[in-house]
Design a protein around this motif. Structure first.
Motif, PDB file in Angstrom:
ATOM      1  N   GLY A 129       0.827  -1.210   0.000  1.00 51.63           N
ATOM      2  CA  GLY A 129       0.000   0.000   0.000  1.00 51.63           C
ATOM      3  C   GLY A 129       0.850   1.245   0.000  1.00 51.63           C
ATOM      4  N   GLY A 130       0.179   2.390  -0.023  1.00 49.42           N
ATOM      5  CA  GLY A 130       0.918   3.644  -0.039  1.00 49.42           C
ATOM      6  C   GLY A 130      -0.016   4.829  -0.080  1.00 49.42           C
ATOM      7  N   ALA A 131       0.584   6.002  -0.184  1.00 45.95           N
ATOM      8  CA  ALA A 131      -0.180   7.252  -0.220  1.00 45.95           C
ATOM      9  C   ALA A 131       0.379   8.140  -1.316  1.00 45.95           C
ATOM     10  CB  ALA A 131      -0.112   7.962   1.124  1.00 45.95           C
ATOM     11  N   ILE A 132      -0.519   8.677  -2.126  1.00 42.85           N
ATOM     12  CA  ILE A 132      -0.165   9.619  -3.184  1.00 42.85           C
ATOM     13  C   ILE A 132      -0.889  10.925  -2.894  1.00 42.85           C
ATOM     14  CG2 ILE A 132      -0.311  10.138  -5.652  1.00 42.85           C
ATOM     15  CD1 ILE A 132      -0.302   7.062  -6.118  1.00 42.85           C
ATOM     16  N   VAL A 133      -0.142  12.019  -2.929  1.00 41.80           N
ATOM     17  CA  VAL A 133      -0.738  13.343  -2.716  1.00 41.80           C
ATOM     18  C   VAL A 133      -0.416  14.213  -3.917  1.00 41.80           C
ATOM     19  CG1 VAL A 133      -0.922  15.346  -1.201  1.00 41.80           C
ATOM     20  CG2 VAL A 133      -0.394  13.088  -0.225  1.00 41.80           C
ATOM     21  N   ASN A 134      -1.446  14.654  -4.602  1.00 41.22           N
ATOM     22  CA  ASN A 134      -1.287  15.606  -5.706  1.00 41.22           C
ATOM     23  C   ASN A 134      -1.422  17.015  -5.162  1.00 41.22           C
ATOM     24  OD1 ASN A 134      -1.097  13.504  -7.561  1.00 41.22           O
ATOM     25  ND2 ASN A 134      -3.267  13.578  -8.094  1.00 41.22           N
ATOM     26  N   ILE A 135      -0.443  17.868  -5.450  1.00 36.58           N
ATOM     27  CA  ILE A 135      -0.537  19.254  -5.026  1.00 36.58           C
ATOM     28  C   ILE A 135      -1.323  20.012  -6.081  1.00 36.58           C
ATOM     29  CG2 ILE A 135       0.691  21.266  -4.167  1.00 36.58           C
ATOM     30  CD1 ILE A 135       1.086  18.522  -2.648  1.00 36.58           C
ATOM     31  N   ASN A 136      -2.536  20.378  -5.720  1.00 33.62           N
ATOM     32  CA  ASN A 136      -3.429  21.086  -6.629  1.00 33.62           C
ATOM     33  C   ASN A 136      -3.355  22.580  -6.320  1.00 33.62           C
ATOM     34  OD1 ASN A 136      -5.925  21.878  -8.186  1.00 33.62           O
ATOM     35  ND2 ASN A 136      -6.074  19.663  -8.435  1.00 33.62           N
TER      36      ASN A 136
ATOM     37  N   ARG B 163      -3.861   5.032  -1.220  1.00 38.86           N
ATOM     38  CA  ARG B 163      -4.727   6.203  -1.082  1.00 38.86           C
ATOM     39  C   ARG B 163      -4.229   7.319  -2.004  1.00 38.86           C
ATOM     40  NH1 ARG B 163      -4.486   9.003   3.044  1.00 38.86           N
ATOM     41  NH2 ARG B 163      -2.488   8.326   3.920  1.00 38.86           N
ATOM     42  N   VAL B 164      -5.170   8.034  -2.620  1.00 41.36           N
ATOM     43  CA  VAL B 164      -4.821   9.162  -3.487  1.00 41.36           C
ATOM     44  C   VAL B 164      -5.675  10.351  -3.082  1.00 41.36           C
ATOM     45  CG1 VAL B 164      -4.456   9.952  -5.849  1.00 41.36           C
ATOM     46  CG2 VAL B 164      -4.435   7.493  -5.354  1.00 41.36           C
ATOM     47  N   ASN B 165      -5.027  11.429  -2.671  1.00 38.62           N
ATOM     48  CA  ASN B 165      -5.725  12.636  -2.234  1.00 38.62           C
ATOM     49  C   ASN B 165      -5.053  13.864  -2.839  1.00 38.62           C
ATOM     50  OD1 ASN B 165      -7.718  11.584  -0.133  1.00 38.62           O
ATOM     51  ND2 ASN B 165      -5.816  10.707   0.635  1.00 38.62           N
ATOM     52  N   SER B 166      -5.679  14.999  -2.660  1.00 37.46           N
ATOM     53  CA  SER B 166      -5.073  16.241  -3.142  1.00 37.46           C
ATOM     54  C   SER B 166      -5.143  17.310  -2.066  1.00 37.46           C
ATOM     55  CB  SER B 166      -5.763  16.737  -4.417  1.00 37.46           C
ATOM     56  OG  SER B 166      -7.114  17.075  -4.171  1.00 37.46           O
ATOM     57  N   VAL B 167      -4.164  18.207  -2.118  1.00 41.60           N
ATOM     58  CA  VAL B 167      -4.154  19.390  -1.264  1.00 41.60           C
ATOM     59  C   VAL B 167      -4.251  20.604  -2.163  1.00 41.60           C
ATOM     60  CG1 VAL B 167      -2.785  20.786   0.331  1.00 41.60           C
ATOM     61  CG2 VAL B 167      -2.842  18.295   0.587  1.00 41.60           C
ATOM     62  N   HIS B 168      -5.180  21.490  -1.836  1.00 42.02           N
ATOM     63  CA  HIS B 168      -5.410  22.708  -2.622  1.00 42.02           C
ATOM     64  C   HIS B 168      -4.935  23.916  -1.818  1.00 42.02           C
ATOM     65  CE1 HIS B 168      -8.186  21.013  -5.780  1.00 42.02           C
ATOM     66  NE2 HIS B 168      -8.162  20.033  -4.891  1.00 42.02           N
ATOM     67  N   PRO B 169      -3.698  24.336  -2.021  1.00 41.61           N
ATOM     68  CA  PRO B 169      -3.228  25.525  -1.294  1.00 41.61           C
ATOM     69  C   PRO B 169      -3.838  26.793  -1.881  1.00 41.61           C
ATOM     70  CG  PRO B 169      -1.397  24.177  -2.132  1.00 41.61           C
ATOM     71  CD  PRO B 169      -2.636  23.744  -2.829  1.00 41.61           C
ATOM     72  N   GLY B 170      -3.910  27.804  -1.030  1.00 44.30           N
ATOM     73  CA  GLY B 170      -4.167  29.145  -1.530  1.00 44.30           C
ATOM     74  C   GLY B 170      -2.871  29.710  -2.102  1.00 44.30           C
ATOM     75  N   ILE B 171      -2.745  31.015  -2.100  1.00 43.90           N
ATOM     76  CA  ILE B 171      -1.546  31.646  -2.657  1.00 43.90           C
ATOM     77  C   ILE B 171      -0.403  31.495  -1.656  1.00 43.90           C
ATOM     78  CG2 ILE B 171      -0.622  33.704  -3.752  1.00 43.90           C
ATOM     79  CD1 ILE B 171      -3.206  32.500  -5.012  1.00 43.90           C
ATOM     80  N   ILE B 172       0.672  30.836  -2.093  1.00 38.78           N
ATOM     81  CA  ILE B 172       1.831  30.606  -1.240  1.00 38.78           C
ATOM     82  C   ILE B 172       2.887  31.662  -1.543  1.00 38.78           C
ATOM     83  CG2 ILE B 172       3.528  28.904  -0.475  1.00 38.78           C
ATOM     84  CD1 ILE B 172       1.802  26.751  -1.774  1.00 38.78           C
ATOM     85  N   GLU B 173       3.598  32.074  -0.530  1.00 40.52           N
ATOM     86  CA  GLU B 173       4.655  33.072  -0.690  1.00 40.52           C
ATOM     87  C   GLU B 173       5.869  32.421  -1.357  1.00 40.52           C
ATOM     88  OE1 GLU B 173       6.266  36.674  -0.904  1.00 40.52           O
ATOM     89  OE2 GLU B 173       4.227  36.265  -0.206  1.00 40.52           O
ATOM     90  N   THR B 174       5.774  32.296  -2.683  1.00 41.26           N
ATOM     91  CA  THR B 174       6.848  31.753  -3.514  1.00 41.26           C
ATOM     92  C   THR B 174       6.933  32.618  -4.771  1.00 41.26           C
ATOM     93  OG1 THR B 174       5.542  30.285  -4.930  1.00 41.26           O
ATOM     94  CG2 THR B 174       6.168  29.440  -2.747  1.00 41.26           C
TER      95      THR B 174
ATOM     96  N   GLN C 106      -2.297   9.215   9.843  1.00 44.17           N
ATOM     97  CA  GLN C 106      -3.379   9.938  10.510  1.00 44.17           C
ATOM     98  C   GLN C 106      -4.532  10.226   9.544  1.00 44.17           C
ATOM     99  OE1 GLN C 106      -2.037  13.244  13.007  1.00 44.17           O
ATOM    100  NE2 GLN C 106      -0.011  12.306  13.108  1.00 44.17           N
ATOM    101  N   ALA C 107      -4.243  10.186   8.240  1.00 39.89           N
ATOM    102  CA  ALA C 107      -5.275  10.412   7.221  1.00 39.89           C
ATOM    103  C   ALA C 107      -5.646   9.107   6.526  1.00 39.89           C
ATOM    104  CB  ALA C 107      -4.787  11.427   6.195  1.00 39.89           C
ATOM    105  N   ARG C 108      -5.458   7.977   7.218  1.00 47.08           N
ATOM    106  CA  ARG C 108      -5.618   6.673   6.565  1.00 47.08           C
ATOM    107  C   ARG C 108      -7.047   6.362   6.132  1.00 47.08           C
ATOM    108  NH1 ARG C 108      -4.303   5.977  11.857  1.00 47.08           N
ATOM    109  NH2 ARG C 108      -5.818   5.007  13.240  1.00 47.08           N
TER     110      ARG C 108
END
Length: 245
Positions: free
Chosen positions: A129-136, A174-185, A224-226
């Motif tokens: 098993g594993g975890a995949i996170v797409n940065i959206n 598991r496959v999930n995504s994180v949707h950041p707002g505007i990051i200081e980059t 923790q997000a299993r």
């Protein structure tokens, strides 16, 4: 807060502002950290205190992905976590964006993620098993007319995430995504140095720090997000609420 001891994580776009923060935080949490980027990957890996490996990776290249996973497995064994963080942004409207640049954005942000999931899945399956996170992005949740290519790629990435989550569920991936707002980059600013998206009128009137977003990403990748898959975690400072005035 998070413990990734014994886990192997591969982070794409590792040499960017958010990528360097992610590599540091995963390493501090005990992970075997694989820094993957077009350039700077070896130097970045050498700066980490825990077990690390730098690999060259153009996310649009299927052969690069094959090599990156092979090197990861040779060093640490099967891959446990993939962070699809690499991204390309080009300003332009539906009428002004050059077609080759539109395609380049899609190739990096969408096809790159597809190739990553495709390459990582067999390794994760071998690991049980594993975890995949797409940065959206919030550009994948709200209209961004001056970022038509970027927004299109991020909306499509939502569909890819959900399809992959369902397709890999019985493999305990598991496959999930994180949707950041505007990051200081640097990606938050145009060539003229002005903010691409002013945030003064929003609920939290500032850009996020890379560390703030990194914590959301580590959570999504952690045990923790299993119970979460096919989920979208939004960390946008209230951006999608719209302006307060």
């Amino acid at each position: 807060m998070f413990d990734f001891t014994g886990k192997t994580v591969l982070i794409t776009g590792a040499s960017g502002a958010l990528g360097t923060t992610l590599t540091a935080r995963f390493s501090e949490a005990g992970a075997n950290t694989v820094t993957a980027a077009r350039t700077g990957y070896d130097q970045l890996a050498a700066q980490l205190h825990g077990p690390s490996l730098g690999v060259p990776l153009d996310v649009t290249s299927e052969s690069d992905w094959t090599d990156a996973i092979h090197q990861t497995e040779a060093r640490f064994g099967p891959l446990d976590i993939l962070i699809n963080n690499a991204a390309y942004l080009r300003v332009g409207t539906v009428e002004s964006i050059p077609l080759d640049e539109f395609q380049r954005v899609l190739d990096t942000n969408l096809t790159g993620a597809l190739l990553g999931i495709r390459a990582a899945a067999p390794s994760m399956r071998a690991a049980g098993g594993g975890a995949i996170v797409n940065i959206n992005s919030v550009a994948g949740l709200a209209a961004a007319p001056d970022l038509v290519a970027y927004s299109s790629s991020k909306w499509a990435l939502r569909g890819l995430m959900r399809a992959a989550a369902k397709g890999l569920a019985r493999d305990n991936i598991r496959v999930n995504s994180v949707h950041p707002g505007i990051i200081e980059t640097p990606l938050a600013y145009g060539p003229d140095g002005n903010a691409l998206v002013p945030v003064d009128d929003f609920a939290i009137p500032r850009n996020a720090t890379p560390d703030e977003i990194a914590h959301f990403i580590l959570f999504a990748a952690s045990d923790q997000a299993r119970f979460a898959t096919g989920s979208e975690l939004i960390a946008d400072g209230g951006f999608t609420l719209g302006p307060l005035t």
